[in-house]
Design a protein around this motif. Structure first.
Motif, PDB file in Angstrom:
ATOM      1  N   HIS A   1       1.944   1.645  -3.664  1.00  0.00           N
ATOM      2  CA  HIS A   1       0.710   1.988  -4.380  1.00  0.00           C
ATOM      3  C   HIS A   1       0.348   3.456  -4.144  1.00  0.00           C
ATOM      4  O   HIS A   1       0.059   4.196  -5.079  1.00  0.00           O
ATOM      5  CB  HIS A   1      -0.433   1.075  -3.914  1.00  0.00           C
ATOM      6  CG  HIS A   1      -1.795   1.582  -4.253  1.00  0.00           C
ATOM      7  ND1 HIS A   1      -2.276   1.629  -5.549  1.00  0.00           N
ATOM      8  CD2 HIS A   1      -2.780   2.096  -3.477  1.00  0.00           C
ATOM      9  CE1 HIS A   1      -3.497   2.139  -5.544  1.00  0.00           C
ATOM     10  NE2 HIS A   1      -3.821   2.433  -4.306  1.00  0.00           N
TER      11      HIS A   1
ATOM     12  N   ARG B   1       0.829  -1.214   0.000  1.00  0.00           N
ATOM     13  CA  ARG B   1       0.000   0.000   0.000  1.00  0.00           C
ATOM     14  C   ARG B   1       0.861   1.261   0.000  1.00  0.00           C
ATOM     15  O   ARG B   1       0.412   2.302  -0.435  1.00  0.00           O
ATOM     16  CB  ARG B   1      -0.941   0.002   1.197  1.00  0.00           C
ATOM     17  CG  ARG B   1      -2.035  -0.972   0.987  1.00  0.00           C
ATOM     18  CD  ARG B   1      -3.331  -0.631   1.647  1.00  0.00           C
ATOM     19  NE  ARG B   1      -4.255  -1.688   1.273  1.00  0.00           N
ATOM     20  CZ  ARG B   1      -5.054  -1.642   0.228  1.00  0.00           C
ATOM     21  NH1 ARG B   1      -5.107  -0.573  -0.530  1.00  0.00           N
ATOM     22  NH2 ARG B   1      -5.828  -2.654  -0.071  1.00  0.00           N
TER      23      ARG B   1
ATOM     24  N   HIS C   1      -5.044   8.294   1.049  1.00  0.00           N
ATOM     25  CA  HIS C   1      -6.313   7.647   0.709  1.00  0.00           C
ATOM     26  C   HIS C   1      -6.458   6.240   1.292  1.00  0.00           C
ATOM     27  O   HIS C   1      -7.563   5.790   1.520  1.00  0.00           O
ATOM     28  CB  HIS C   1      -6.549   7.658  -0.808  1.00  0.00           C
ATOM     29  CG  HIS C   1      -5.895   6.513  -1.537  1.00  0.00           C
ATOM     30  ND1 HIS C   1      -4.556   6.496  -1.840  1.00  0.00           N
ATOM     31  CD2 HIS C   1      -6.397   5.340  -2.005  1.00  0.00           C
ATOM     32  CE1 HIS C   1      -4.276   5.361  -2.469  1.00  0.00           C
ATOM     33  NE2 HIS C   1      -5.362   4.649  -2.579  1.00  0.00           N
ATOM     34  N   ASP C   2      -5.364   5.549   1.548  1.00  0.00           N
ATOM     35  CA  ASP C   2      -5.460   4.170   2.053  1.00  0.00           C
ATOM     36  C   ASP C   2      -5.019   4.027   3.509  1.00  0.00           C
ATOM     37  O   ASP C   2      -4.819   2.907   3.978  1.00  0.00           O
ATOM     38  CB  ASP C   2      -4.606   3.237   1.179  1.00  0.00           C
ATOM     39  CG  ASP C   2      -5.406   2.658   0.015  1.00  0.00           C
ATOM     40  OD1 ASP C   2      -6.634   2.842  -0.006  1.00  0.00           O
ATOM     41  OD2 ASP C   2      -4.793   2.032  -0.870  1.00  0.00           O
TER      42      ASP C   2
ATOM     43  N   ASP D   1      -6.289   6.663  -8.184  1.00  0.00           N
ATOM     44  CA  ASP D   1      -6.230   5.399  -7.443  1.00  0.00           C
ATOM     45  C   ASP D   1      -6.608   4.244  -8.374  1.00  0.00           C
ATOM     46  O   ASP D   1      -5.892   3.247  -8.472  1.00  0.00           O
ATOM     47  CB  ASP D   1      -7.206   5.492  -6.251  1.00  0.00           C
ATOM     48  CG  ASP D   1      -7.219   4.243  -5.391  1.00  0.00           C
ATOM     49  OD1 ASP D   1      -6.193   3.539  -5.339  1.00  0.00           O
ATOM     50  OD2 ASP D   1      -8.264   3.984  -4.758  1.00  0.00           O
TER      51      ASP D   1
END
Ligand code: MG
Length: 378
Positions: free
Chosen positions: A69, A66, A98-99, A192
């Motif tokens: 990413h 993540r 965002h994550d 994303d």
């Protein structure tokens, strides 16, 4: 900040709805740059390095996590923001954050934790990302969380149920009145999807779960395969994949910029509030590219995310999350003292939320080690 010329429809910090707890301005950074820096320095951000995107962290060192990413999302987001004269710093901050609320073990972890929390308000990873930056990061003496700007928080909260939106105040309003977020938030959302769609192709191929033959049947991939293969007939597969992926990303990013410009010309928003009232998303693909992109997502869903070797791992990690949740529920003392203390609440929902926060914050390998410690070897 001075370096970038912003369009009238971009987020401008001088027009911001500001921070929840007022702070004096930063001396030599813009406020959204400051948000980005707070996100990068957060504990939750550092943990993303050991959280799964698609492959569980111990499956191999070359796959995306993540963290990588999130960096790739930010990279795509900033490029498009620059092309459209949007606020690059805000876009970057939202992309990087965002994550933050993602559980260990990717979507399998999130879905299982949501099941465990069914009677206590559920678990949504987007909402959890906001909860991380609003409540859970403990870094400042004067306020909980990171005290980010409204527009950053608005962008982090991509989806939200109506029930939860009602409890969130200003940042939940748009889910009740069908408003849109600012363009930087809309962009981060699509960046994303571009990042994971394309990079999952790469990781899936590397893992041997997707074959070139399968991929070539995908239109978005197949078109570029033909171009690259004709031009470089002897290229080895790994370089071939990179050549194709680069072209795929370039194609969809170019389409995104063109279609968004077209929509901005049609709507002519003069401020971020015009964008919020536009009634539709202005950062968007053309219909044709949207369909190609959705087709690739369906393909990955069928052939990668539900691949049988992944399904076996999915079952294993689902059981781990369930076991951990049950164990902490029956004995909160199994958690570290600060969580155990926080969980000493009379109401079951409050206790369950603390447990969910603790589990959601775990990295893949920490969750596995905890499971082994508490439940024995699985
Ligand atoms: Mg993501």
């Amino acid at each position: 900040m001075a370096a970038q010329t912003l369009a009238a429809y971009a987020a401008d910090e001088s027009q911001s709805r500001g921070r929840r707890y007022p702070e004096s301005r930063a001396a030599y950074r813009g406020e959204y740059q400051r948000d980005r820096d707070r996100i990068i320095h957060s504990t939750a951000f550092r943990r993303l390095v050991y959280k799964t995107q698609v492959f569980v962290n111990h499956e191999g060192d070359l796959y995306r996590t993540r963290l990588t990413h999130s960096l790739e999302v930010a990279q795509i987001g900033r490029t498009v923001a620059g092309a459209l004269s949007l606020n690059e710093s805000l876009t970057e901050a939202i992309c990087l954050a965002h994550d933050l609320g993602h559980t260990p073990f990717g979507h399998a972890g999130q879905d299982t934790l949501n099941e465990c929390m069914r009677d206590y308000g559920g678990f949504e990873h987007n909402l959890q990302s906001l909860r991380v930056v609003d409540e859970l990061e403990a870094k400042y003496a004067d306020f909980p969380g990171l005290n980010l700007m409204f527009e950053t928080r608005e962008g982090i909260l991509k989806h939200c149920s109506v029930g939860n939106a009602r409890q969130l105040g200003d940042v939940g309003e748009r889910f009740l009145n069908r408003g849109q977020p600012g363009l930087e938030a809309q962009l981060a959302n699509i960046a994303d999807a571009i990042a994971y769609n394309n990079h999952d192709v790469d990781d899936g191929f590397r893992a041997g779960l997707l074959s070139l033959e399968q991929l070539c049947k995908q239109r978005l991939f197949g078109v570029h395969y033909d171009v690259v293969h004709t031009r470089y007939p002897d290229l080895e597969d790994r370089r071939l994949i990179y050549e194709i992926m680069r072209r795929m990303i370039n194609t969809v990013v170019t389409d995104l910029i063109d279609e968004t410009r077209r929509r901005l010309d049609a709507f002519r928003p003069q401020s971020i509030d015009d964008v919020r009232r536009a009634g539709e998303t202005l950062v968007a693909f053309s219909d044709e590219t949207a369909e190609l992109h959705a087709g690739l997502k369906r393909f990955l869903n069928r052939h990668l995310y539900r691949h049988e070797t992944k399904l076996a791992m999915t079952k294993e990690v689902q059981a781990m999350i369930r076991n951990l949740f049950a164990a902490y529920t029956s004995d909160v003392g199994l958690m570290p003292p600060e969580f155990a203390r926080a969980a000493e609440l009379p109401d079951a929902a409050g206790r369950a939320r603390v447990i969910a926060d603790y589990i959601a914050g775990m990295t893949d390998r920490y969750a596995m080690a905890e499971h082994e410690r508490i439940c024995g070897k699985s």
